[in-house]
Design a protein around this motif. Structure first.
Motif, PDB file in Angstrom:
ATOM      1  N   HIS A 181     -56.901  -2.903  -6.803  1.00 50.89           N
ATOM      2  CA  HIS A 181     -56.453  -3.294  -8.074  1.00 50.89           C
ATOM      3  C   HIS A 181     -55.013  -2.688  -8.443  1.00 50.89           C
ATOM      4  N   PRO A 182     -54.254  -3.590  -9.166  1.00 52.30           N
ATOM      5  CA  PRO A 182     -53.042  -2.940  -9.211  1.00 52.30           C
ATOM      6  C   PRO A 182     -52.914  -1.652 -10.157  1.00 52.30           C
ATOM      7  N   LYS A 183     -53.821  -1.376 -11.117  1.00 57.99           N
ATOM      8  CA  LYS A 183     -53.645   0.048 -11.618  1.00 57.99           C
ATOM      9  C   LYS A 183     -53.818   1.016 -10.508  1.00 57.99           C
ATOM     10  N   ASP A 184     -54.751   1.153  -9.524  1.00 59.17           N
ATOM     11  CA  ASP A 184     -54.803   2.009  -8.501  1.00 59.17           C
ATOM     12  C   ASP A 184     -53.429   2.018  -7.718  1.00 59.17           C
ATOM     13  N   VAL A 185     -53.043   0.736  -7.315  1.00 58.55           N
ATOM     14  CA  VAL A 185     -51.699   0.707  -6.432  1.00 58.55           C
ATOM     15  C   VAL A 185     -50.701   1.214  -7.190  1.00 58.55           C
ATOM     16  N   ASP A 186     -50.393   0.794  -8.404  1.00 59.59           N
ATOM     17  CA  ASP A 186     -49.181   1.391  -9.256  1.00 59.59           C
ATOM     18  C   ASP A 186     -49.444   2.827  -9.052  1.00 59.59           C
ATOM     19  N   TYR A 187     -50.401   3.426  -9.186  1.00 55.52           N
ATOM     20  CA  TYR A 187     -50.528   4.874  -9.451  1.00 55.52           C
ATOM     21  C   TYR A 187     -49.838   5.268  -7.798  1.00 55.52           C
ATOM     22  N   ALA A 188     -50.363   4.928  -6.902  1.00 58.77           N
ATOM     23  CA  ALA A 188     -50.260   5.231  -5.487  1.00 58.77           C
ATOM     24  C   ALA A 188     -48.841   5.093  -5.236  1.00 58.77           C
ATOM     25  N   VAL A 189     -48.319   4.164  -5.620  1.00 58.65           N
ATOM     26  CA  VAL A 189     -46.763   3.765  -5.151  1.00 58.65           C
ATOM     27  C   VAL A 189     -46.000   4.881  -5.836  1.00 58.65           C
ATOM     28  N   GLY A 190     -46.533   5.228  -7.068  1.00 56.79           N
ATOM     29  CA  GLY A 190     -45.626   6.296  -7.852  1.00 56.79           C
ATOM     30  C   GLY A 190     -45.501   7.529  -7.200  1.00 56.79           C
ATOM     31  N   ARG A 191     -46.847   7.807  -6.537  1.00 56.71           N
ATOM     32  CA  ARG A 191     -46.635   9.030  -5.795  1.00 56.71           C
ATOM     33  C   ARG A 191     -46.207   8.905  -4.403  1.00 56.71           C
ATOM     34  N   ILE A 192     -46.156   7.866  -3.714  1.00 52.57           N
ATOM     35  CA  ILE A 192     -45.559   7.618  -2.644  1.00 52.57           C
ATOM     36  C   ILE A 192     -43.880   7.667  -2.645  1.00 52.57           C
ATOM     37  N   LYS A 193     -43.637   7.068  -3.856  1.00 56.96           N
ATOM     38  CA  LYS A 193     -41.997   7.259  -4.236  1.00 56.96           C
ATOM     39  C   LYS A 193     -41.619   8.822  -4.220  1.00 56.96           C
ATOM     40  N   LEU A 194     -42.185   9.499  -4.613  1.00 58.17           N
ATOM     41  CA  LEU A 194     -42.020  11.212  -4.743  1.00 58.17           C
ATOM     42  C   LEU A 194     -41.685  11.627  -3.409  1.00 58.17           C
ATOM     43  N   GLY A 195     -42.584  11.049  -2.509  1.00 58.24           N
ATOM     44  CA  GLY A 195     -42.483  11.804  -1.135  1.00 58.24           C
ATOM     45  C   GLY A 195     -41.508  11.075  -0.170  1.00 58.24           C
ATOM     46  N   VAL A 196     -41.082   9.630  -0.693  1.00 58.14           N
ATOM     47  CA  VAL A 196     -39.999   8.757  -0.158  1.00 58.14           C
ATOM     48  C   VAL A 196     -38.815   9.428  -0.504  1.00 58.14           C
ATOM     49  N   GLU A 197     -38.667   9.817  -1.861  1.00 56.56           N
ATOM     50  CA  GLU A 197     -37.291  10.532  -2.316  1.00 56.56           C
ATOM     51  C   GLU A 197     -37.204  11.772  -1.785  1.00 56.56           C
ATOM     52  N   GLU A 198     -38.154  12.604  -1.685  1.00 56.16           N
ATOM     53  CA  GLU A 198     -37.993  13.912  -0.950  1.00 56.16           C
ATOM     54  C   GLU A 198     -37.726  13.815   0.293  1.00 56.16           C
ATOM     55  N   ALA A 199     -37.933  12.689   1.208  1.00 56.38           N
ATOM     56  CA  ALA A 199     -37.467  12.615   2.591  1.00 56.38           C
ATOM     57  C   ALA A 199     -35.991  11.824   2.637  1.00 56.38           C
ATOM     58  N   GLU A 200     -35.480  11.630   1.110  1.00 57.45           N
ATOM     59  CA  GLU A 200     -34.157  10.715   1.379  1.00 57.45           C
ATOM     60  C   GLU A 200     -34.320   9.424   2.091  1.00 57.45           C
ATOM     61  N   LYS A 201     -35.435   8.732   1.790  1.00 57.48           N
ATOM     62  CA  LYS A 201     -35.633   7.539   2.325  1.00 57.48           C
ATOM     63  C   LYS A 201     -35.585   6.344   1.216  1.00 57.48           C
ATOM     64  N   LYS A 202     -35.612   5.326   1.589  1.00 55.96           N
ATOM     65  CA  LYS A 202     -36.025   3.988   0.551  1.00 55.96           C
ATOM     66  C   LYS A 202     -37.238   3.670   0.535  1.00 55.96           C
ATOM     67  N   LEU A 203     -37.812   3.493  -0.446  1.00 54.75           N
ATOM     68  CA  LEU A 203     -39.603   2.764  -0.617  1.00 54.75           C
ATOM     69  C   LEU A 203     -39.439   1.688   0.545  1.00 54.75           C
ATOM     70  N   THR A 204     -38.508   0.981   0.805  1.00 59.15           N
ATOM     71  CA  THR A 204     -38.650  -0.363   1.592  1.00 59.15           C
ATOM     72  C   THR A 204     -38.742   0.095   3.197  1.00 59.15           C
ATOM     73  N   ASP A 205     -38.507   1.463   3.277  1.00 59.66           N
ATOM     74  CA  ASP A 205     -38.581   2.088   4.782  1.00 59.66           C
ATOM     75  C   ASP A 205     -40.326   2.336   4.988  1.00 59.66           C
ATOM     76  N   VAL A 206     -40.996   2.139   4.037  1.00 60.79           N
ATOM     77  CA  VAL A 206     -42.322   2.373   4.426  1.00 60.79           C
ATOM     78  C   VAL A 206     -43.214   1.179   4.109  1.00 60.79           C
ATOM     79  N   ASP A 207     -44.004   0.830   5.049  1.00 64.19           N
ATOM     80  CA  ASP A 207     -44.998  -0.482   4.703  1.00 64.19           C
ATOM     81  C   ASP A 207     -46.298   0.027   3.763  1.00 64.19           C
ATOM     82  N   ILE A 208     -45.828  -0.354   2.603  1.00 61.70           N
ATOM     83  CA  ILE A 208     -46.957   0.031   1.597  1.00 61.70           C
ATOM     84  C   ILE A 208     -48.092  -1.188   1.557  1.00 61.70           C
ATOM     85  N   THR A 209     -49.161  -0.545   2.000  1.00 57.16           N
ATOM     86  CA  THR A 209     -50.341  -1.466   2.523  1.00 57.16           C
ATOM     87  C   THR A 209     -51.456  -1.290   1.511  1.00 57.16           C
ATOM     88  N   ALA A 210     -51.727  -2.299   0.852  1.00 56.25           N
ATOM     89  CA  ALA A 210     -53.204  -2.194   0.101  1.00 56.25           C
ATOM     90  C   ALA A 210     -54.112  -2.637   1.115  1.00 56.25           C
TER      91      ALA A 210
END
Ligand code: F42
Length: 331
Positions: A181-210
């Motif tokens: 469901h988009p609500k759960d994926v929305d939440y997940a992407v928000g959290r993933i984004k935090l990790g991506v930023e910490e590693a100084e990567k871009k969100l597109t560097d990670v294959d975000i898979t539902a």
């Protein structure tokens, strides 16, 4: 362009899974994921067979865990698999399913730390290094292969919890989000984004898979009916915070939990409501599925996995997805 993956649970005879895998590859799927639970067929046996019978599909365990398979053995299995299908393998790793792990008596100690340390050991072994590592859960005391591994293998982290999602964004090449469901994926992407930023990567560097529970049929009713048993187990296993996110009455889910515990599957499946099917599966006619996938794309996914049950008839449903859903996104 969004990638399409397909997940198989190897509880059926090996040749059936491979038959479906060949079909999926021919019909345009990009990724093949085989689940890993001790009570099904062995994941690496199935993947080795898939290596010989497929030509281009990218495949791997989706997901293995550090508790039943030590990190050095995961590295060994994946390096060996990579020799059978050079450059086509990816590792899916997660904490492990609590219920099946509990049955083995293996303690799930520090799951986040265990996954992080496994990935560390895995990557170094795969690069052919001698690994000396002293972690909180795992140790490697000068481990090294007697052969030269081919090199880097992408790592996807199966994640649901807030910390695991963030970590997956930080250290993973991909994340497998167990959600439909988009609500759960929305939440997940928000959290993933935090990790991506910490590693100084871009969100597109990670294959975000539902990694979805999926069911398609020309008749809506048939598609949703096939999803019900899987939805019952997902709802029962969902923490209350997720049920609340979907405004699902916890008492109704408690009823399913009780029925499942008592082995009353009819009672459990009979208590699954349309809201639960909506929250925990992508199911319906091809048009309904397309609409739901579009919503997941807006939430930020780059790979959509068609997971169990796939449909009332797996072979026919793979064909239907390939003729209707995939072309919609890949034209
Ligand atoms: N599990 C399987 O066993 N087999 C499969 O084939 C499989 C497929 C699969 C596919 C996609 C996917 O997303 C998950 C899949 N799973 C499969 C389930 C997976 O193995 C996990 O069970 C599932 O993802 C749930 O894990 P989680 O990501 O929610 O992480 C749990 C363990 C958790 O508690 N996470 C917390 C969090 O916030 O994310 C972190 C907990 C933490 O920080 N722990 C500390 C630490 O160091 O580890 C320790 C705290 C202490 O106790 O001291």
């Amino acid at each position: 362009m969004v990638k399409f993956g397909i997940e198989f649970v190897p509880r059926e005879a090996h040749w059936k899974t491979i038959f479906y895998a060949i079909q999926a590859e021919k019909r345009g799927f990009d990724n093949l994921w085989i689940t890993d639970h001790y009570n099904n067929r062995n994941v690496y046996v199935i993947l080795a067979e898939a290596a010989f019978y497929t030509k281009k599909i990218v495949f791997g365990p989706g997901v293995t865990n550090p508790y039943l398979v030590n990190p050095v053995m995961t590295a060994q299995s994946m390096a060996s698999l990579d020799e059978l299908a050079p450059g086509r393998v990816v590792l899916g790793i997660g904490a492990g399913d609590k219920t099946t792990l509990a049955a083995t008596g293996v303690e799930m100690r520090k799951p986040l730390t265990a996954v992080v340390e496994t990935i560390e050991i895995f990557r170094r072994m795969i690069e052919g290094k001698t690994v000396s590592f002293e972690g909180k859960v795992f140790k490697a005391m000068g481990t090294k292969f007697n052969f030269k591994p081919r090199g880097q293998i992408p790592v996807y982290v199966g994640a649901q919890g807030p910390k695991m999602l963030k970590t997956a964004g930080k250290i993973g090449d991909g994340v497998l989000i167990n959600a439909s469901h988009p609500k759960d994926v929305d939440y997940a992407v928000g959290r993933i984004k935090l990790g991506v930023e910490e590693a100084e990567k871009k969100l597109t560097d990670v294959d975000i898979t539902a990694y979805t529970s999926f069911s398609v049929h020309k008749k809506l009713e048939k598609a949703t009916q096939a999803a019900v048993p899987v939805v019952a187990f997902i709802a029962a296993g969902s923490p209350n915070v997720i049920l609340e996110r979907h405004q699902i009455d916890v008492k109704k889910v408690d009823k399913i939990r009780g029925a499942l515990r008592a082995g009353d599957f009819g009672g459990a499946f009979g208590s699954v409501s349309p809201e639960m099917v909506e929250a925990f599966s992508v199911s319906g006619t091809p048009d309904v599925c397309i609409e739901q996938i579009n919503r997941l794309l807006k939430a930020g996914i780059s790979q959509f996995v068609v997971g169990s049950p796939i449909g009332p008839n797996v072979r026919k449903s793979i064909d239907l997805v390939s003729k209707t859903v995939i072309p919609h996104f890949k034209k």
